[in-house]
Write a protein that holds these residues in place. Structure first.
Motif, PDB file in Angstrom:
ATOM      1  N   LEU A  63       0.650  -3.549  -2.371  1.00 53.25           N
ATOM      2  CA  LEU A  63       0.149  -4.819  -1.859  1.00 53.25           C
ATOM      3  C   LEU A  63      -1.366  -4.905  -2.020  1.00 53.25           C
ATOM      4  O   LEU A  63      -2.089  -3.980  -1.637  1.00 53.25           O
ATOM      5  CB  LEU A  63       0.525  -4.958  -0.382  1.00 53.25           C
ATOM      6  N   ALA A  64      -1.842  -6.014  -2.582  1.00 52.88           N
ATOM      7  CA  ALA A  64      -3.277  -6.276  -2.611  1.00 52.88           C
ATOM      8  C   ALA A  64      -3.758  -6.432  -1.178  1.00 52.88           C
ATOM      9  O   ALA A  64      -3.227  -7.246  -0.428  1.00 52.88           O
ATOM     10  CB  ALA A  64      -3.567  -7.544  -3.408  1.00 52.88           C
ATOM     11  N   ALA A  65      -4.749  -5.648  -0.780  1.00 54.10           N
ATOM     12  CA  ALA A  65      -5.162  -5.645   0.623  1.00 54.10           C
ATOM     13  C   ALA A  65      -6.639  -5.321   0.740  1.00 54.10           C
ATOM     14  O   ALA A  65      -7.137  -4.409   0.074  1.00 54.10           O
ATOM     15  CB  ALA A  65      -4.338  -4.626   1.412  1.00 54.10           C
ATOM     16  N   LEU A  66      -7.316  -6.063   1.601  1.00 54.01           N
ATOM     17  CA  LEU A  66      -8.722  -5.817   1.895  1.00 54.01           C
ATOM     18  C   LEU A  66      -8.956  -5.614   3.394  1.00 54.01           C
ATOM     19  O   LEU A  66      -9.537  -4.626   3.806  1.00 54.01           O
ATOM     20  CB  LEU A  66      -9.580  -6.992   1.395  1.00 54.01           C
ATOM     21  N   GLY A  67      -8.503  -6.566   4.200  1.00 53.77           N
ATOM     22  CA  GLY A  67      -8.738  -6.522   5.639  1.00 53.77           C
ATOM     23  C   GLY A  67      -7.781  -5.605   6.369  1.00 53.77           C
ATOM     24  O   GLY A  67      -6.727  -5.220   5.844  1.00 53.77           O
ATOM     25  N   PRO A  68      -8.132  -5.242   7.606  1.00 55.00           N
ATOM     26  CA  PRO A  68      -7.342  -4.268   8.369  1.00 55.00           C
ATOM     27  C   PRO A  68      -5.877  -4.649   8.558  1.00 55.00           C
ATOM     28  O   PRO A  68      -4.993  -3.791   8.425  1.00 55.00           O
ATOM     29  CB  PRO A  68      -8.071  -4.210   9.716  1.00 55.00           C
ATOM     30  N   LYS A  69      -5.597  -5.915   8.844  1.00 51.92           N
ATOM     31  CA  LYS A  69      -4.227  -6.317   9.142  1.00 51.92           C
ATOM     32  C   LYS A  69      -3.314  -6.141   7.929  1.00 51.92           C
ATOM     33  O   LYS A  69      -2.193  -5.611   8.037  1.00 51.92           O
ATOM     34  CB  LYS A  69      -4.206  -7.771   9.624  1.00 51.92           C
ATOM     35  N   VAL A  70      -3.785  -6.571   6.763  1.00 49.81           N
ATOM     36  CA  VAL A  70      -2.966  -6.470   5.560  1.00 49.81           C
ATOM     37  C   VAL A  70      -2.932  -5.030   5.049  1.00 49.81           C
ATOM     38  O   VAL A  70      -1.915  -4.573   4.510  1.00 49.81           O
ATOM     39  CB  VAL A  70      -3.460  -7.445   4.476  1.00 49.81           C
ATOM     40  N   LEU A  71      -3.998  -4.276   5.235  1.00 47.83           N
ATOM     41  CA  LEU A  71      -3.965  -2.862   4.874  1.00 47.83           C
ATOM     42  C   LEU A  71      -2.874  -2.135   5.659  1.00 47.83           C
ATOM     43  O   LEU A  71      -2.089  -1.368   5.098  1.00 47.83           O
ATOM     44  CB  LEU A  71      -5.324  -2.209   5.139  1.00 47.83           C
TER      45      LEU A  71
ATOM     46  N   LEU B  64      -0.240  -3.474   6.965  1.00 49.35           N
ATOM     47  CA  LEU B  64       1.047  -3.967   6.491  1.00 49.35           C
ATOM     48  C   LEU B  64       1.438  -3.291   5.182  1.00 49.35           C
ATOM     49  O   LEU B  64       2.619  -2.981   4.956  1.00 49.35           O
ATOM     50  CB  LEU B  64       0.997  -5.482   6.310  1.00 49.35           C
ATOM     51  N   SER B  65       0.460  -3.044   4.321  1.00 51.61           N
ATOM     52  CA  SER B  65       0.762  -2.410   3.031  1.00 51.61           C
ATOM     53  C   SER B  65       1.370  -1.027   3.232  1.00 51.61           C
ATOM     54  O   SER B  65       2.249  -0.607   2.476  1.00 51.61           O
ATOM     55  CB  SER B  65      -0.502  -2.318   2.169  1.00 51.61           C
ATOM     56  N   ALA B  66       0.905  -0.320   4.250  1.00 52.05           N
ATOM     57  CA  ALA B  66       1.455   1.005   4.521  1.00 52.05           C
ATOM     58  C   ALA B  66       2.841   0.929   5.141  1.00 52.05           C
ATOM     59  O   ALA B  66       3.662   1.825   4.946  1.00 52.05           O
ATOM     60  CB  ALA B  66       0.509   1.777   5.443  1.00 52.05           C
ATOM     61  N   GLU B  67       3.109  -0.151   5.875  1.00 57.24           N
ATOM     62  CA  GLU B  67       4.393  -0.300   6.558  1.00 57.24           C
ATOM     63  C   GLU B  67       5.488  -0.822   5.638  1.00 57.24           C
ATOM     64  O   GLU B  67       6.651  -0.428   5.768  1.00 57.24           O
ATOM     65  CB  GLU B  67       4.231  -1.261   7.746  1.00 57.24           C
ATOM     66  N   ARG B  68       5.121  -1.700   4.692  1.00 61.52           N
ATOM     67  CA  ARG B  68       6.138  -2.423   3.926  1.00 61.52           C
ATOM     68  C   ARG B  68       6.124  -2.120   2.431  1.00 61.52           C
ATOM     69  O   ARG B  68       6.979  -2.602   1.698  1.00 61.52           O
ATOM     70  CB  ARG B  68       5.954  -3.935   4.126  1.00 61.52           C
ATOM     71  N   THR B  69       5.148  -1.351   1.957  1.00 57.21           N
ATOM     72  CA  THR B  69       5.063  -1.029   0.531  1.00 57.21           C
ATOM     73  C   THR B  69       4.597   0.418   0.373  1.00 57.21           C
ATOM     74  O   THR B  69       4.342   1.120   1.358  1.00 57.21           O
ATOM     75  CB  THR B  69       4.078  -1.958  -0.216  1.00 57.21           C
ATOM     76  N   ALA B  70       4.445   0.838  -0.871  1.00 59.10           N
ATOM     77  CA  ALA B  70       3.922   2.188  -1.129  1.00 59.10           C
ATOM     78  C   ALA B  70       2.486   2.320  -0.666  1.00 59.10           C
ATOM     79  O   ALA B  70       2.026   3.424  -0.348  1.00 59.10           O
ATOM     80  CB  ALA B  70       4.026   2.513  -2.619  1.00 59.10           C
ATOM     81  N   GLY B  71       1.743   1.206  -0.635  1.00 57.37           N
ATOM     82  CA  GLY B  71       0.364   1.266  -0.206  1.00 57.37           C
ATOM     83  C   GLY B  71      -0.456   0.114  -0.749  1.00 57.37           C
ATOM     84  O   GLY B  71       0.082  -0.919  -1.139  1.00 57.37           O
ATOM     85  N   ALA B  72      -1.772   0.305  -0.802  1.00 58.77           N
ATOM     86  CA  ALA B  72      -2.712  -0.788  -1.040  1.00 58.77           C
ATOM     87  C   ALA B  72      -3.434  -0.676  -2.376  1.00 58.77           C
ATOM     88  O   ALA B  72      -3.763   0.424  -2.841  1.00 58.77           O
ATOM     89  CB  ALA B  72      -3.749  -0.828   0.085  1.00 58.77           C
ATOM     90  N   HIS B  73      -3.701  -1.861  -2.936  1.00 61.85           N
ATOM     91  CA  HIS B  73      -4.491  -1.978  -4.164  1.00 61.85           C
ATOM     92  C   HIS B  73      -5.665  -2.908  -3.863  1.00 61.85           C
ATOM     93  O   HIS B  73      -5.593  -4.116  -4.093  1.00 61.85           O
ATOM     94  CB  HIS B  73      -3.628  -2.535  -5.291  1.00 61.85           C
ATOM     95  N   PRO B  74      -6.766  -2.373  -3.308  1.00 59.19           N
ATOM     96  CA  PRO B  74      -7.946  -3.207  -3.019  1.00 59.19           C
ATOM     97  C   PRO B  74      -8.729  -3.523  -4.288  1.00 59.19           C
ATOM     98  O   PRO B  74      -8.789  -2.712  -5.218  1.00 59.19           O
ATOM     99  CB  PRO B  74      -8.776  -2.339  -2.067  1.00 59.19           C
ATOM    100  N   TYR B  75      -9.348  -4.699  -4.292  1.00 61.05           N
ATOM    101  CA  TYR B  75     -10.103  -5.171  -5.458  1.00 61.05           C
ATOM    102  C   TYR B  75     -11.510  -5.540  -5.005  1.00 61.05           C
ATOM    103  O   TYR B  75     -11.700  -6.113  -3.922  1.00 61.05           O
ATOM    104  CB  TYR B  75      -9.402  -6.393  -6.055  1.00 61.05           C
ATOM    105  N   LEU B  76     -12.501  -5.240  -5.855  1.00 53.45           N
ATOM    106  CA  LEU B  76     -13.918  -5.527  -5.594  1.00 53.45           C
ATOM    107  C   LEU B  76     -14.374  -4.819  -4.313  1.00 53.45           C
ATOM    108  O   LEU B  76     -14.796  -5.443  -3.346  1.00 53.45           O
ATOM    109  CB  LEU B  76     -14.176  -7.033  -5.489  1.00 53.45           C
ATOM    110  N   THR B  77     -14.258  -3.508  -4.331  1.00 55.84           N
ATOM    111  CA  THR B  77     -14.608  -2.746  -3.149  1.00 55.84           C
ATOM    112  C   THR B  77     -15.571  -1.618  -3.496  1.00 55.84           C
ATOM    113  O   THR B  77     -15.975  -1.448  -4.645  1.00 55.84           O
ATOM    114  CB  THR B  77     -13.357  -2.153  -2.478  1.00 55.84           C
TER     115      THR B  77
END
Length: 276
Positions: free
Chosen positions: A129-137, A139-152
């Motif tokens: 899951l594309a994630a930047l902020g705490p809430k979606v980050l 969620l990415s751990a709960e519902r997917t393999a993890g996070a793909h942040p962009y421009l960080t």
């Protein structure tokens, strides 16, 4: 996670990716190719890149939830996974509000889209899951393999790892300019960073959370901000900047060569020698 991304991959817009380039990237030792932009739901480009290679993983960065029907995406995922087991990672996200007229209740959209992927049988470990902020980050751990942040930055990576916990995938993108003249490197990096990203709410909000002042974000970004978001220098200097993400907790870093319309292979080759 069954898909092995390796420590480093490349991120490139869909229009700049070809099977021939994929084969060269694989030979250089990179672990993954990330398809940038919003590839359509048929995922035909991902399939063609996998067809042209034998070991490298391919990931989408990202399929846009507003424009790609989840049922169709799910069917495409299964087609590719059956043909190329453990080599495809489905990256999904909601993009940014300035580009989507329907952009309302984005968190709810993410949850409902992931529900639809569940119904389509797309495994949790096969998607990110594309994630930047705490809430979606989280969620990415709960519902997917993890996070793909962009421009960080590595600082965001450190904070993201704390939120994700030790086991979730963390695979940030970072822009690079293989140029030792700092002024020239900024001339290359600033336009694609400023437009659109420094004018998009999601990315500006994330930079503010990281402590960047409005004065450094405005008017094309300060030199300090551009240097942080677009690593420049010789290959060894850039490699140290990319390694900082791993030291901060990333599992995988995908480098994004600038300018986008230049032949990326000279940069890929130089960085492969420094990274591997």
């Amino acid at each position: 996670m069954a898909v092995k991304l390796g420590r480093y991959g490349i991120w490139r817009g869909a229009a700049g990716l070809t099977p021939e380039l994929a084969a060269e990237v694989e030979k250089l030792g990179y672990g993954a190719i990330w398809i940038g932009g919003s590839p359509p739901a048929d995922l035909a480009l991902a399939e063609s890149l996998l067809d042209a290679t034998s070991t490298i993983a391919v990931a989408t960065g990202i399929v846009n939830m507003w424009t790609a029907d989840a049922k169709t995406v799910g069917a495409s995922y299964h087609r590719i996974a059956a043909k190329h087991p453990d080599r495809f990672l489905l990256g999904v996200g909601i993009g940014h509000p300035e580009a989507t007229a329907e952009y309302q209740k984005p968190y709810d959209k993410i949850v409902s889209y992931l529900d639809e992927l569940d119904e389509a049988g797309v495994p949790v470990e096969g998607r990110a899951l594309a994630a930047l902020g705490p809430k979606v980050l989280k969620l990415s751990a709960e519902r997917t393999a993890g996070a793909h942040p962009y421009l960080t930055t590595p600082e965001h990576t450190r904070q993201a790892r704390e939120l994700l916990g030790p086991d979730a995938l963390l695979a940030p993108e970072h822009k690079v300019v293989l140029e030792t003249d700092a002024a020239r490197a900024r001339e290359i990096a600033r336009p694609p960073i400023n437009m659109p990203y420094l004018n998009l709410r999601n990315y500006v909000s994330n930079l503010r959370r990281l402590g960047w002042e409005e004065s450094e974000i405005a008017d094309g970004g300060s030199d300090r901000l551009i240097d942080a978001l677009g690593l420049h220098g010789d290959a060894q200097t850039i490699a140290r900047g990319l390694n900082a993400h791993l030291e901060a907790g990333a599992d995988h870093v995908c480098l994004h060569n600038l300018p986008d319309d230049a032949d990326p292979l000279p940069t890929y080759r130089a960085l492969a020698e420094a990274l591997f």
